[in-house]
Design a protein around this motif. Structure first.
Motif, PDB file in Angstrom:
ATOM      1  N   LEU A 106      51.835  -4.276   9.890  1.00  9.30           N
ATOM      2  CA  LEU A 106      52.471  -4.701  11.141  1.00  9.30           C
ATOM      3  C   LEU A 106      53.683  -5.583  10.860  1.00  9.30           C
ATOM      4  CD1 LEU A 106      49.250  -5.779  13.087  1.00  9.30           C
ATOM      5  CD2 LEU A 106      50.419  -3.578  13.223  1.00  9.30           C
ATOM      6  N   PRO A 107      54.711  -5.517  11.717  1.00  9.32           N
ATOM      7  CA  PRO A 107      55.877  -6.397  11.544  1.00  9.32           C
ATOM      8  C   PRO A 107      55.556  -7.847  11.874  1.00  9.32           C
ATOM      9  CG  PRO A 107      56.410  -4.488  12.907  1.00  9.32           C
ATOM     10  CD  PRO A 107      54.921  -4.544  12.795  1.00  9.32           C
ATOM     11  N   SER A 108      54.579  -8.052  12.781  1.00  8.62           N
ATOM     12  CA  SER A 108      54.253  -9.396  13.256  1.00  8.62           C
ATOM     13  C   SER A 108      52.896  -9.373  13.943  1.00  8.62           C
ATOM     14  CB  SER A 108      55.327  -9.877  14.242  1.00  8.62           C
ATOM     15  OG  SER A 108      54.919 -11.041  14.919  1.00  8.62           O
ATOM     16  N   ILE A 109      52.235 -10.530  13.990  1.00  2.30           N
ATOM     17  CA  ILE A 109      51.018 -10.643  14.796  1.00  2.30           C
ATOM     18  C   ILE A 109      51.233 -11.624  15.952  1.00  2.30           C
ATOM     19  CG2 ILE A 109      49.359  -9.983  13.026  1.00  2.30           C
ATOM     20  CD1 ILE A 109      48.884 -12.978  12.527  1.00  2.30           C
ATOM     21  N   GLN A 110      52.451 -12.133  16.087  1.00  3.89           N
ATOM     22  CA  GLN A 110      52.760 -13.047  17.180  1.00  3.89           C
ATOM     23  C   GLN A 110      53.075 -12.289  18.467  1.00  3.89           C
ATOM     24  OE1 GLN A 110      55.955 -15.424  15.589  1.00  3.89           O
ATOM     25  NE2 GLN A 110      54.562 -16.775  14.487  1.00  3.89           N
ATOM     26  N   ASN A 111      53.413 -11.022  18.332  1.00  5.11           N
ATOM     27  CA  ASN A 111      53.758 -10.195  19.476  1.00  5.11           C
ATOM     28  C   ASN A 111      52.487  -9.669  20.136  1.00  5.11           C
ATOM     29  OD1 ASN A 111      54.352  -7.574  20.831  1.00  5.11           O
ATOM     30  ND2 ASN A 111      56.450  -8.032  20.198  1.00  5.11           N
ATOM     31  N   TYR A 112      52.370  -9.856  21.449  1.00  2.60           N
ATOM     32  CA  TYR A 112      51.155  -9.445  22.174  1.00  2.60           C
ATOM     33  C   TYR A 112      50.901  -7.950  22.025  1.00  2.60           C
ATOM     34  CZ  TYR A 112      53.371  -6.823  25.952  1.00  2.60           C
ATOM     35  OH  TYR A 112      54.040  -5.870  26.664  1.00  2.60           O
TER      36      TYR A 112
ATOM     37  N   THR B 200      54.472  -7.807   7.529  1.00  5.49           N
ATOM     38  CA  THR B 200      55.752  -7.753   6.807  1.00  5.49           C
ATOM     39  C   THR B 200      56.738  -8.815   7.275  1.00  5.49           C
ATOM     40  OG1 THR B 200      56.756  -6.202   8.383  1.00  5.49           O
ATOM     41  CG2 THR B 200      55.492  -5.259   6.550  1.00  5.49           C
ATOM     42  N   ASN B 201      56.516  -9.409   8.452  1.00  6.11           N
ATOM     43  CA  ASN B 201      57.476 -10.363   9.024  1.00  6.11           C
ATOM     44  C   ASN B 201      58.885  -9.771   9.085  1.00  6.11           C
ATOM     45  OD1 ASN B 201      55.656 -12.557   9.496  1.00  6.11           O
ATOM     46  ND2 ASN B 201      55.627 -12.946   7.298  1.00  6.11           N
ATOM     47  N   GLU B 202      58.943  -8.487   9.423  1.00  7.83           N
ATOM     48  CA  GLU B 202      60.192  -7.743   9.620  1.00  7.83           C
ATOM     49  C   GLU B 202      60.977  -7.537   8.319  1.00  7.83           C
ATOM     50  OE1 GLU B 202      60.416  -6.315  12.277  1.00  7.83           O
ATOM     51  OE2 GLU B 202      59.857  -7.547  13.991  1.00  7.83           O
ATOM     52  N   SER B 203      60.371  -7.811   7.170  1.00  9.98           N
ATOM     53  CA  SER B 203      61.066  -7.716   5.876  1.00  9.98           C
ATOM     54  C   SER B 203      60.878  -6.350   5.227  1.00  9.98           C
ATOM     55  CB  SER B 203      60.539  -8.807   4.934  1.00  9.98           C
ATOM     56  OG  SER B 203      60.916  -8.550   3.595  1.00  9.98           O
ATOM     57  N   HIS B 204      61.978  -5.715   4.856  1.00  8.05           N
ATOM     58  CA  HIS B 204      61.917  -4.440   4.136  1.00  8.05           C
ATOM     59  C   HIS B 204      61.285  -4.634   2.765  1.00  8.05           C
ATOM     60  CE1 HIS B 204      63.749  -1.622   1.171  1.00  8.05           C
ATOM     61  NE2 HIS B 204      63.375  -0.731   2.062  1.00  8.05           N
ATOM     62  N   LYS B 205      61.645  -5.723   2.102  1.00  9.96           N
ATOM     63  CA  LYS B 205      61.110  -5.993   0.767  1.00  9.96           C
ATOM     64  C   LYS B 205      59.597  -6.143   0.801  1.00  9.96           C
ATOM     65  CE  LYS B 205      61.464  -9.257  -3.110  1.00  9.96           C
ATOM     66  NZ  LYS B 205      62.119 -10.501  -3.600  1.00  9.96           N
ATOM     67  N   LYS B 206      59.088  -6.915   1.764  1.00  7.30           N
ATOM     68  CA  LYS B 206      57.639  -7.104   1.880  1.00  7.30           C
ATOM     69  C   LYS B 206      56.945  -5.792   2.231  1.00  7.30           C
ATOM     70  CE  LYS B 206      57.362 -12.013   3.097  1.00  7.30           C
ATOM     71  NZ  LYS B 206      56.946 -12.991   4.133  1.00  7.30           N
ATOM     72  N   GLU B 207      57.534  -5.046   3.151  1.00  5.54           N
ATOM     73  CA  GLU B 207      56.934  -3.780   3.551  1.00  5.54           C
ATOM     74  C   GLU B 207      56.827  -2.837   2.353  1.00  5.54           C
ATOM     75  OE1 GLU B 207      57.991  -1.479   7.362  1.00  5.54           O
ATOM     76  OE2 GLU B 207      58.960  -0.315   5.762  1.00  5.54           O
ATOM     77  N   LYS B 208      57.875  -2.769   1.563  1.00  4.97           N
ATOM     78  CA  LYS B 208      57.888  -1.901   0.381  1.00  4.97           C
ATOM     79  C   LYS B 208      56.823  -2.333  -0.627  1.00  4.97           C
ATOM     80  CE  LYS B 208      61.189   0.071  -2.917  1.00  4.97           C
ATOM     81  NZ  LYS B 208      62.627   0.100  -3.318  1.00  4.97           N
ATOM     82  N   GLN B 209      56.750  -3.640  -0.881  1.00  7.07           N
ATOM     83  CA  GLN B 209      55.765  -4.169  -1.823  1.00  7.07           C
ATOM     84  C   GLN B 209      54.343  -3.891  -1.347  1.00  7.07           C
ATOM     85  OE1 GLN B 209      56.906  -8.306  -1.976  1.00  7.07           O
ATOM     86  NE2 GLN B 209      58.249  -8.033  -3.760  1.00  7.07           N
ATOM     87  N   HIS B 210      54.077  -4.153  -0.077  1.00  8.26           N
ATOM     88  CA  HIS B 210      52.735  -3.976   0.466  1.00  8.26           C
ATOM     89  C   HIS B 210      52.315  -2.508   0.445  1.00  8.26           C
ATOM     90  CE1 HIS B 210      53.102  -7.947   2.989  1.00  8.26           C
ATOM     91  NE2 HIS B 210      53.100  -8.147   1.691  1.00  8.26           N
TER      92      HIS B 210
ATOM     93  N   SER C 235      53.731   0.145  11.810  1.00  3.85           N
ATOM     94  CA  SER C 235      54.901  -0.001  12.660  1.00  3.85           C
ATOM     95  C   SER C 235      56.015  -0.560  11.772  1.00  3.85           C
ATOM     96  CB  SER C 235      54.623  -0.956  13.833  1.00  3.85           C
ATOM     97  OG  SER C 235      55.707  -0.949  14.737  1.00  3.85           O
ATOM     98  N   VAL C 236      57.128   0.133  11.742  1.00  3.87           N
ATOM     99  CA  VAL C 236      58.186  -0.119  10.762  1.00  3.87           C
ATOM    100  C   VAL C 236      58.879  -1.469  10.983  1.00  3.87           C
ATOM    101  CG1 VAL C 236      60.351   0.792   9.810  1.00  3.87           C
ATOM    102  CG2 VAL C 236      58.543   2.358  10.530  1.00  3.87           C
ATOM    103  N   ALA C 237      59.162  -2.168   9.897  1.00  7.63           N
ATOM    104  CA  ALA C 237      59.858  -3.451   9.948  1.00  7.63           C
ATOM    105  C   ALA C 237      61.309  -3.263  10.405  1.00  7.63           C
ATOM    106  CB  ALA C 237      59.831  -4.120   8.577  1.00  7.63           C
ATOM    107  N   GLU C 238      61.844  -4.291  11.048  1.00  7.54           N
ATOM    108  CA  GLU C 238      63.227  -4.220  11.549  1.00  7.54           C
ATOM    109  C   GLU C 238      64.223  -3.954  10.420  1.00  7.54           C
ATOM    110  OE1 GLU C 238      66.476  -7.003  13.970  1.00  7.54           O
ATOM    111  OE2 GLU C 238      64.331  -7.484  14.035  1.00  7.54           O
ATOM    112  N   GLU C 239      64.064  -4.645   9.294  1.00 13.01           N
ATOM    113  CA  GLU C 239      64.998  -4.450   8.180  1.00 13.01           C
ATOM    114  C   GLU C 239      64.941  -3.031   7.636  1.00 13.01           C
ATOM    115  OE1 GLU C 239      64.528  -7.290   5.066  1.00 13.01           O
ATOM    116  OE2 GLU C 239      65.385  -8.938   6.218  1.00 13.01           O
TER     117      GLU C 239
END
Length: 337
Positions: A71-77, A102-112, A127-131
């Motif tokens: 997920l890009p975030s867990i703060q979003n309802y 991922t906190n919207e990070s491409h780098k984190k998404e790729k690593q994870h 759900s794809v990260a913004e970056e």
């Protein structure tokens, strides 16, 4: 008296005076073992609280029985609602969920994704990260698919990847919201968004644009504020004071919705008499605002259910599919529209 601690196959073997192989085959209901022996083994196994070693079972089957949810975030309802739908669908299926943010990070998404695909999960709901959407670098998705890890993307998707997607009818939903405000006599409808870099934000903008174009006899120029989550309130205040003709607002995300609602009131505008407002926000939050916020319900829980069911089907059939499912949003009219 049976022990409360888990017993092993070796322990059952000693108690029953049977080989470990016979115990294992009995527990797996093998046709090689008589029903009498199988019943006896299962009865003793239950008595001694026998639980199979999941690691050993997974090694033997080549499956982890784990689903990666990225997920890009867990703060979003919305993402919380989707996650609830996934969890309730996965429950009692024998699968576990491993959540990665991922906190919207491409780098984190790729690593994870690369790490989880390497033997830690059987498939993904993402759900794809913004970056990632901005960079359009999706090699990590291709790598996961090459390892035969099925992927179901929801809401934000990577169009270059052939996989199942579960999305909302974003363009149509905002088109209907804008059209509704036009029929209510609103002539200067503004759009406020922090999602300008995401496919969902672009789709929603297209719905707004289409509705304005269709009211050709009352042609209205676009009035659009593209902002960011940290600055949405200050940006919106300046935006509204610079565009005094605005008589309605459509906010495309929760941050924009809450910011627009708050600042409109601070500027002593009456909602909906002076300015009507339709946004995206958590139902509980919307109903406790004053006045209660009209919202576009994306049915996140249903999206989560569908995504989970589609992934479970692919895992059970050992296939990777490419299917698009659209979940229709719904306008919930409260006091601001």
């Amino acid at each position: 008296m049976a022990s409360n601690s888990n017993i092993t196959l070796k322990g059952l073997s000693k108690i029953l005076n049977l080989s470990i192989s016979t115990i294992s085959k009995s527990l797996n209901d093998s046709s090689e073992i008589s029903q009498l022996t199988k019943d006896r083994v299962k009865e003793v196994a239950k008595l001694y609280n026998y639980q199979p070693n999941r690691v050993a079972v997974n090694l033997k089957s080549g499956k982890t029985k784990t689903i990666g949810v990225v997920l890009p975030s867990i703060q979003n309802y919305f993402f919380n609602n989707v996650l609830n739908g996934i969890e309730q669908t996965i429950e009692n299926t024998g699968y576990n969920i491993l959540i990665s943010i991922t906190n919207e990070s491409h780098k984190k998404e790729k690593q994870h994704l690369n790490s989880l695909a390497n033997g830690l999960v059987d498939g993904f709901i993402i759900s794809v990260a913004e970056e990632t959407q901005q960079l359009k670098d999706v090699e990590h998705y291709k790598n996961a698919l090459a390892l035969k890890k099925p992927i179901v993307m929801f809401d934000r998707v990577a169009e270059a990847i052939e996989s199942n997607t579960v999305i909302g009818n974003d363009k149509q939903a905002v088109y209907e919201a804008t059209s509704y405000l036009k029929t209510k006599g609103k002539k200067h409808i503004a759009l406020v968004t922090t999602l300008q870099n995401l496919n969902v934000g672009k789709e929603r903008y297209e719905g707004y644009k289409k509705a304005l174009e269709e009211f050709s006899n009352e042609a209205q120029l676009e009035i659009v504020l593209k902002t960011t989550s940290p600055t949405v309130e200050s940006d919106f205040k300046s935006f509204l004071t610079s565009n005094l003709e605005i008589d309605a607002i459509i906010a495309l995300d929760e941050e924009s919705s809450l910011g627009a609602h708050k600042m409109t009131k601070e500027l002593n505008k009456q909602i909906p008499k002076d300015i009507a407002l339709i946004g995206y926000a958590n139902t509980k939050i919307a109903e406790h605002m004053s006045p209660k916020l009209s919202t576009i319900n994306q049915h996140g829980f249903k999206i989560g259910e569908i995504a989970a069911l589609q992934l479970l089907h692919q895992l059970s059939q050992n296939v990777v599919t490419n299917k698009r499912t659209i979940v229709s949003s719904e306008i919930i009219h409260r006091q601001t529209s």
